[in-house]
Design a protein around this motif. Sequence first.
Motif, short mmCIF file in Angstrom:
data_model
loop_
_atom_site.label_atom_id
_atom_site.label_comp_id
_atom_site.label_asym_id
_atom_site.label_seq_id
_atom_site.Cartn_x
_atom_site.Cartn_y
_atom_site.Cartn_z
N LEU A 149 78.67 34.48 42.86
CA LEU A 149 77.45 34.91 42.18
C LEU A 149 76.31 34.99 43.19
CD1 LEU A 149 76.34 35.55 39.32
CD2 LEU A 149 75.73 33.14 39.13
N LEU A 150 75.66 36.17 43.28
CA LEU A 150 74.64 36.41 44.31
C LEU A 150 73.47 37.22 43.74
CD1 LEU A 150 77.15 37.59 47.04
CD2 LEU A 150 75.86 35.45 47.15
N PRO A 151 72.29 37.12 44.37
CA PRO A 151 71.19 38.03 44.02
C PRO A 151 71.48 39.42 44.58
CG PRO A 151 70.54 36.64 45.84
CD PRO A 151 71.88 36.14 45.39
N VAL A 152 70.90 40.44 44.00
CA VAL A 152 71.10 41.80 44.49
C VAL A 152 70.67 41.94 45.94
CG1 VAL A 152 70.40 44.22 44.18
CG2 VAL A 152 70.90 42.83 42.20
N SER A 153 69.68 41.16 46.34
CA SER A 153 69.17 41.23 47.73
C SER A 153 70.22 40.84 48.76
CB SER A 153 67.94 40.33 47.87
OG SER A 153 68.26 38.99 47.52
N ALA A 154 71.30 40.18 48.33
CA ALA A 154 72.35 39.76 49.27
C ALA A 154 73.40 40.85 49.50
CB ALA A 154 73.05 38.50 48.74
N LEU A 155 73.24 42.01 48.85
CA LEU A 155 74.25 43.07 48.96
C LEU A 155 74.46 43.51 50.40
CD1 LEU A 155 76.16 45.12 47.62
CD2 LEU A 155 74.19 46.65 47.37
N LYS A 156 73.37 43.72 51.15
CA LYS A 156 73.49 44.20 52.54
C LYS A 156 74.27 43.19 53.39
CE LYS A 156 70.82 46.13 56.37
NZ LYS A 156 71.64 45.48 57.41
N THR A 157 73.97 41.90 53.22
CA THR A 157 74.67 40.86 53.99
C THR A 157 76.17 40.90 53.71
OG1 THR A 157 72.69 39.46 53.90
CG2 THR A 157 74.78 38.39 54.45
N ILE A 158 76.53 41.05 52.44
CA ILE A 158 77.94 41.07 52.07
C ILE A 158 78.63 42.32 52.61
CG2 ILE A 158 79.56 41.18 50.12
CD1 ILE A 158 78.28 38.43 50.55
N CYS A 159 77.97 43.45 52.48
CA CYS A 159 78.57 44.71 52.95
C CYS A 159 78.72 44.74 54.47
CB CYS A 159 77.73 45.90 52.48
SG CYS A 159 77.84 46.23 50.71
N ASP A 160 77.81 44.06 55.17
CA ASP A 160 77.88 44.03 56.64
C ASP A 160 78.86 42.98 57.16
OD1 ASP A 160 76.08 46.05 56.90
OD2 ASP A 160 74.33 44.75 57.19
N SER A 161 79.36 42.12 56.29
CA SER A 161 80.24 41.04 56.73
C SER A 161 81.68 41.53 56.88
CB SER A 161 80.20 39.89 55.71
OG SER A 161 80.90 40.26 54.54
N ASN A 162 82.52 40.66 57.42
CA ASN A 162 83.94 40.98 57.58
C ASN A 162 84.79 40.33 56.49
OD1 ASN A 162 83.57 42.47 60.01
ND2 ASN A 162 83.34 40.52 61.12
N TYR A 163 84.12 39.82 55.45
CA TYR A 163 84.84 39.10 54.41
C TYR A 163 85.44 40.02 53.35
CZ TYR A 163 82.42 35.11 56.45
OH TYR A 163 81.94 34.17 57.32
N LEU A 164 84.90 41.21 53.22
CA LEU A 164 85.35 42.10 52.15
C LEU A 164 86.79 42.54 52.36
CD1 LEU A 164 82.26 44.43 51.57
CD2 LEU A 164 83.01 42.48 50.19
N GLU A 165 87.52 42.58 51.26
CA GLU A 165 88.89 43.05 51.27
C GLU A 165 89.00 44.28 50.39
OE1 GLU A 165 91.75 39.99 50.45
OE2 GLU A 165 90.47 38.43 51.32
N LYS A 166 90.02 45.09 50.64
CA LYS A 166 90.22 46.28 49.84
C LYS A 166 90.39 45.90 48.38
CE LYS A 166 92.85 50.55 49.58
NZ LYS A 166 93.96 51.35 50.13
N SER A 167 89.76 46.67 47.51
CA SER A 167 89.83 46.48 46.06
C SER A 167 89.05 45.26 45.56
CB SER A 167 91.28 46.39 45.57
OG SER A 167 91.98 47.57 45.88
N ASP A 168 88.18 44.67 46.43
CA ASP A 168 87.24 43.69 45.91
C ASP A 168 86.35 44.38 44.88
OD1 ASP A 168 88.18 41.61 47.40
OD2 ASP A 168 86.50 41.56 48.82
N ILE A 169 85.83 43.60 43.94
CA ILE A 169 85.01 44.18 42.87
C ILE A 169 83.56 43.71 43.01
CG2 ILE A 169 84.58 44.14 40.37
CD1 ILE A 169 87.57 44.14 39.92
N PHE A 170 82.63 44.66 42.89
CA PHE A 170 81.20 44.36 42.81
C PHE A 170 80.77 44.59 41.36
CE2 PHE A 170 79.79 45.48 47.45
CZ PHE A 170 80.58 44.43 47.93
N ILE A 171 80.22 43.57 40.72
CA ILE A 171 79.65 43.73 39.38
C ILE A 171 78.13 43.58 39.50
CG2 ILE A 171 79.55 42.86 37.02
CD1 ILE A 171 82.36 41.81 37.34
N PHE A 172 77.40 44.56 38.99
CA PHE A 172 75.93 44.53 39.05
C PHE A 172 75.37 44.29 37.64
CE2 PHE A 172 77.28 46.94 42.70
CZ PHE A 172 76.44 46.50 43.71
#
Length: 256
Positions: A149-172
């Motif tokens: 669970l994150l604030p919308v302002s954290a989107l850039k940090t998450i997208c720039d990280s290496n933690y994302l995996e294929k088919s991860d889900i973003f719910i806004f």
Amino acid sequence: MSTIVDKIRENELKFNEDDWKMANFVIQYPNLLENLTINNLSKILIASRSEVFRFTKKIGFSSYEAFKFALKKEQHLMKQSNKQINLQQQLKLANDEILSEFKHLDLTKLCEDIKKTQNIYIFQSSMGMHYAGNYLARQLMINGKKTILLPVSALKTICDSNYLEKSDIFIFLLNGKHDFKNRQLLQQSVRQRGIITIGIFDDSNKDLFKLMEYKIKYNCVEMRDMEHHNVSMIQIYWWIDLLMSQYKEYIKQKSK
């Protein structure tokens, strides 16, 4: 509890012509009476103060002030009751609207995506959405899904990280007009990393729907509580319950 109109009916056999003139005024103009002194009412009805006092005594009050206090209390309770009825009507309409829309949705693909994903990121825009986000996160975790669970302002940090995996889900989860500054970054993550997007927005964020693969719209039903604080009864919780119910049914069918 007897209302003032009830008291008038119970004692009408005691009334003379002047009493009926006052009784009719009370029945027709209760809101106006709330702000009238005994002198003002006497002038309007062309009656004496003693005649007004005798009328209030005939219907069970010790004084004109006691009568007026009871009238104000009765009018306040009536307004509260009307607000409650109006709120119930709004909630029923909102609920019917959701059920109608839900029946026309095919959520099979969304349930498949939720089942196969490793991580679900929930981005919320405000404190009100934080509560909804917590509720959704709990429901997903109960069903075995890892959620962040994150604030919308954290989107850039998450997208720039290496933690994302294929088919991860973003719910806004967004309410109110939102200045979404990371459209291009989100589109890039969807295109390059296969991120799946789910938007749960109110009417003020229609333009952001274009960025979402799955779109759920909710409306707000506004009310005031007894302390006159604004309270939002938000359809989003009903959507979450319906979505999770559908997901549980999907898992149940798949396990057969």
